[in-house]
Every structure is written in C-alpha cells, then in structure tokens.
Write a protein that holds these residues in place. Structure first.
Motif, short mmCIF file in Angstrom:
data_model
loop_
_atom_site.label_atom_id
_atom_site.label_comp_id
_atom_site.label_asym_id
_atom_site.label_seq_id
_atom_site.Cartn_x
_atom_site.Cartn_y
_atom_site.Cartn_z
N MET A 36 0.89 -1.51 0.37
CA MET A 36 -0.14 -0.16 -0.10
C MET A 36 1.08 1.21 -0.31
SD MET A 36 -3.06 0.13 2.22
CE MET A 36 -4.24 0.54 1.78
N SER A 37 0.93 2.07 -1.28
CA SER A 37 1.37 2.96 -0.80
C SER A 37 0.57 4.29 0.13
CB SER A 37 1.00 4.07 -2.09
OG SER A 37 -0.45 4.73 -2.46
N ASN A 38 1.83 5.21 0.08
CA ASN A 38 1.33 6.19 1.01
C ASN A 38 0.68 7.16 1.39
OD1 ASN A 38 3.67 5.19 3.57
ND2 ASN A 38 5.55 7.29 2.14
N LEU A 39 0.69 7.50 -0.50
CA LEU A 39 -0.97 8.16 -0.80
C LEU A 39 -2.42 7.75 -0.14
CD1 LEU A 39 -2.44 10.74 -1.84
CD2 LEU A 39 -1.57 9.44 -3.94
N ALA A 40 -2.17 5.75 -0.55
CA ALA A 40 -3.50 5.30 -0.05
C ALA A 40 -3.92 5.25 1.39
CB ALA A 40 -3.62 3.82 -0.56
N VAL A 41 -2.20 5.37 2.37
CA VAL A 41 -3.07 4.82 3.83
C VAL A 41 -3.26 6.57 4.35
CG1 VAL A 41 -1.34 5.04 5.55
CG2 VAL A 41 -0.64 3.49 4.14
N ALA A 42 -2.67 7.16 3.52
CA ALA A 42 -3.18 8.76 3.95
C ALA A 42 -5.17 9.01 3.72
CB ALA A 42 -2.30 9.98 3.13
N GLY A 43 -5.49 8.62 2.62
CA GLY A 43 -6.25 8.57 2.15
C GLY A 43 -7.31 7.72 3.22
N VAL A 44 -6.97 6.71 3.61
CA VAL A 44 -8.03 4.91 4.38
C VAL A 44 -7.73 6.32 6.33
CG1 VAL A 44 -7.65 3.09 6.36
CG2 VAL A 44 -6.94 3.30 3.15
N THR A 57 -7.94 9.57 6.66
CA THR A 57 -8.32 10.66 6.54
C THR A 57 -10.06 9.58 5.88
OG1 THR A 57 -6.84 12.22 5.10
CG2 THR A 57 -9.10 12.65 4.78
N ALA A 58 -9.73 9.02 5.54
CA ALA A 58 -11.42 8.71 6.04
C ALA A 58 -11.98 7.96 7.17
CB ALA A 58 -11.95 7.21 4.24
N ALA A 59 -11.41 7.35 7.62
CA ALA A 59 -11.98 6.86 8.99
C ALA A 59 -12.12 7.60 10.07
CB ALA A 59 -10.84 5.76 9.81
N ALA A 60 -10.57 8.82 10.15
CA ALA A 60 -11.37 10.06 11.05
C ALA A 60 -12.87 10.51 10.65
CB ALA A 60 -10.16 11.39 10.65
N ALA A 61 -12.98 11.19 9.18
CA ALA A 61 -13.95 11.82 8.75
C ALA A 61 -14.88 10.87 9.38
CB ALA A 61 -13.87 11.67 6.75
N VAL A 62 -15.40 9.28 9.56
CA VAL A 62 -16.07 9.21 9.54
C VAL A 62 -16.30 8.51 11.20
CG1 VAL A 62 -16.79 6.29 10.02
CG2 VAL A 62 -16.02 7.18 8.03
N LEU A 63 -15.53 8.69 12.08
CA LEU A 63 -15.61 9.32 13.89
C LEU A 63 -15.97 10.46 13.41
CD1 LEU A 63 -14.46 7.73 16.02
CD2 LEU A 63 -12.61 8.95 15.39
N TYR A 64 -16.04 11.11 13.08
CA TYR A 64 -16.44 12.57 13.41
C TYR A 64 -17.77 12.61 12.93
CZ TYR A 64 -11.67 14.30 14.08
OH TYR A 64 -10.69 14.95 14.94
#
Length: 137
Positions: free
Chosen positions: A1-9, A11-18
């Motif tokens: 998994m690339s750094n960009l994909a990890v950052a996207g995951v 970010t999405a998890a943080a958005a769902v949490l918020y």
C-alpha cells in the motif's frame, strides 16, 4: 500500500469518526439535560459523593475530620495528630451525620493523639463507614 493510499484510508476513517461523534453529541446533550433536570429533586449525601468519587474511606475520613474540626470537636496537635477537645469529649455534643459520629467515637476511644493515616487500621470505624456506604446504595 502506498503512502497516498494509507493517508486516504486514515482521512476517511477520521471523517467517519467525526460524523458519528457529530450525530451522537446532540443526542447525548439532550439526555444529559434531561437527567440534570431531575437532579434538584435528588438528595446527595456529601460523604457518599466523596466515597464514590475517590473509592476510598481515606477521603471520607478526611472530610469527617474537617467537619469535626470546624465544629470544634477535635483539634490538631502540633505534630499533626488529632485530639478530641473538651467539647468533643462531651457525649451530648455529637454531629448529626453518622460518618463524623463514627470518627468522633473512634477518637474518643483512643487514649492518645492519632494521625488520620493511622485510622485505616481501626476496624470499628471502617466497618461503620462501610455500613454507611452500603446503606446509601
């Protein structure tokens, strides 16, 4: 998994949490306001509140000793030990609450000044305070 994909995951998890927290916050605030509206009718014993908050009789003993000191039933020896005053030695002078009464009775039964930390080993005092805590539940 690339750094960009990890950052996207992440970010999405943080958005769902918020989003979840944003939905739950108003519900919890409404529930807290409803419960707070019921509190004025509830009688909360201060010694029970201290016992529950700190889960220890030590803080209950401290509170009771402070009440006895304010009522001039005990005094503090220069070495930091508690003594029963002449007023505190009078059986007619007893507080209304059972916890300070238990502490005062314990101090009356001792023949020398005692530190608050030494009262942990007084079984009768501990039993009376534990009985008070059980009664409050």
């Amino acid at each position: 998994m690339s750094n960009l994909a990890v950052a996207g995951v992440v970010t999405a998890a943080a958005a769902v949490l918020y989003v979840v927290l944003g939905v739950l916050y108003p519900w919890r605030a409404r529930r807290d306001r409803r419960l707070a509206a019921e509190l004025p009718g509830v009688e909360i014993d201060p010694y029970h509140a201290v016992a529950v908050a700190f889960n220890s009789n030590t803080f209950v003993y401290r509170s009771a000793a402070a009440a006895l000191l304010l009522d001039d039933l005990i005094t503090i020896h220069p070495e930091g030990r508690m003594l029963v005053t002449a007023r505190g030695g009078d059986p007619a002078e007893t507080p209304e609450h059972p916890v300070p009464v238990a502490l005062l009775d314990c101090l009356r039964g001792l023949d020398q000044p005692v530190a608050l930390s030494e009262l942990h080993w007084q079984h009768e005092l501990r039993d009376r305070c534990d009985a008070f805590r059980r009664e409050q539940w």
